[in-house]
Design a protein around this motif. Structure first.
Motif, PDB file in Angstrom:
ATOM      1  N   LEU A 106       1.255  -1.227  -0.409  1.00 50.42           N
ATOM      2  CA  LEU A 106      -0.052  -0.021   0.118  1.00 50.42           C
ATOM      3  C   LEU A 106       0.791   1.031  -0.285  1.00 50.42           C
ATOM      4  N   ASN A 107       0.569   1.669  -1.101  1.00 50.77           N
ATOM      5  CA  ASN A 107       1.352   3.847  -0.772  1.00 50.77           C
ATOM      6  C   ASN A 107      -0.424   4.042  -0.706  1.00 50.77           C
ATOM      7  N   TYR A 108      -0.214   5.070   0.612  1.00 41.91           N
ATOM      8  CA  TYR A 108      -0.703   5.683   0.351  1.00 41.91           C
ATOM      9  C   TYR A 108      -0.275   7.132   0.978  1.00 41.91           C
ATOM     10  N   VAL A 109      -1.018   7.982   0.839  1.00 46.59           N
ATOM     11  CA  VAL A 109      -0.792   9.497   0.727  1.00 46.59           C
ATOM     12  C   VAL A 109      -2.633  10.079   1.408  1.00 46.59           C
ATOM     13  N   ALA A 114      -6.369  13.688   7.993  1.00 44.92           N
ATOM     14  CA  ALA A 114      -4.808  13.127   8.059  1.00 44.92           C
ATOM     15  C   ALA A 114      -4.936  14.835   8.697  1.00 44.92           C
ATOM     16  N   LYS A 115      -4.681  15.378   7.401  1.00 46.99           N
ATOM     17  CA  LYS A 115      -4.400  16.798   8.175  1.00 46.99           C
ATOM     18  C   LYS A 115      -4.948  17.293   8.888  1.00 46.99           C
ATOM     19  N   GLU A 119      -4.857  11.970  14.238  1.00 44.35           N
ATOM     20  CA  GLU A 119      -4.376  10.621  15.453  1.00 44.35           C
ATOM     21  C   GLU A 119      -5.918   9.983  14.826  1.00 44.35           C
ATOM     22  N   ALA A 120      -6.742  10.538  13.926  1.00 39.95           N
ATOM     23  CA  ALA A 120      -7.793   9.865  13.520  1.00 39.95           C
ATOM     24  C   ALA A 120      -7.541   8.740  12.128  1.00 39.95           C
ATOM     25  N   THR A 135       2.537  12.542   5.771  1.00 39.97           N
ATOM     26  CA  THR A 135       1.373  12.632   4.557  1.00 39.97           C
ATOM     27  C   THR A 135       1.705  11.629   3.875  1.00 39.97           C
ATOM     28  N   GLN A 136       2.546  10.838   3.796  1.00 33.96           N
ATOM     29  CA  GLN A 136       2.504   9.477   2.884  1.00 33.96           C
ATOM     30  C   GLN A 136       3.549   8.682   3.423  1.00 33.96           C
TER      31      GLN A 136
END
Length: 144
Positions: A106-109, A114-115, A119-120, A135-136
């Motif tokens: 998985l590549n997560y951006v 998240a911004k 913590e959510a 951020t990634q």
């Protein structure tokens, strides 16, 4: 009796379709599926994602998805991930993205969730949990 069961089945299918999508498939290479409420569909650009959707890619395949807050997830071959929780209502302070990854890459951006509230966001794996603080990130989960 069977007419009643048919009506119940149609009602449950209709209720699954009425749920607001939390995201959609952006790109597909090879064979990937999205399973929601027991309904398996071949993933293609535009396929909706819902809370509870299970995403899966086969060997030699990849999948890219975008969520309502602009979070982007890209999956490599032989990957499985379930969207366990998703809530994006910033004006109400309701923010949550929780996923469970069974195997694969998985590549997560990160997007808005998240911004606004890092913590959510969490991704559970068979051996632990990742909390998003940046951020990634890249993640690889081997089959057990």
């Amino acid at each position: 009796m069977s007419a009643g069961l048919l009506c119940l089945a149609l009602a449950s299918t209709a209720s699954a379709m009425e749920k607001a999508p939390v995201g959609h498939v952006k790109t597909v290479k090879g064979v990937a599926t999205v399973t929601t409420d027991g309904q398996v569909v071949k993933a293609q650009p535009g396929t909706p994602l819902h809370q509870g959707s299970a995403l899966s890619t086969q060997a030699g395949s990849s999948l890219g998805v975008v969520f309502g807050d602009n979070t982007i997830m890209s999956f490599g071959p032989n990957t499985s991930l379930t969207v366990e929780e998703y809530m994006y209502e910033p004006s109400a302070g309701k923010l949550r993205l929780g996923a469970r990854m069974g195997k694969g890459t998985l590549n997560y951006v990160s997007g808005g969730i998240a911004k606004l509230q890092p913590e959510a966001v969490s991704v559970k794996t068979p051996t632990g949990m990742i909390g998003v603080r940046g951020t990634q990130f890249l993640l690889k989960v081997d089959e057990e």
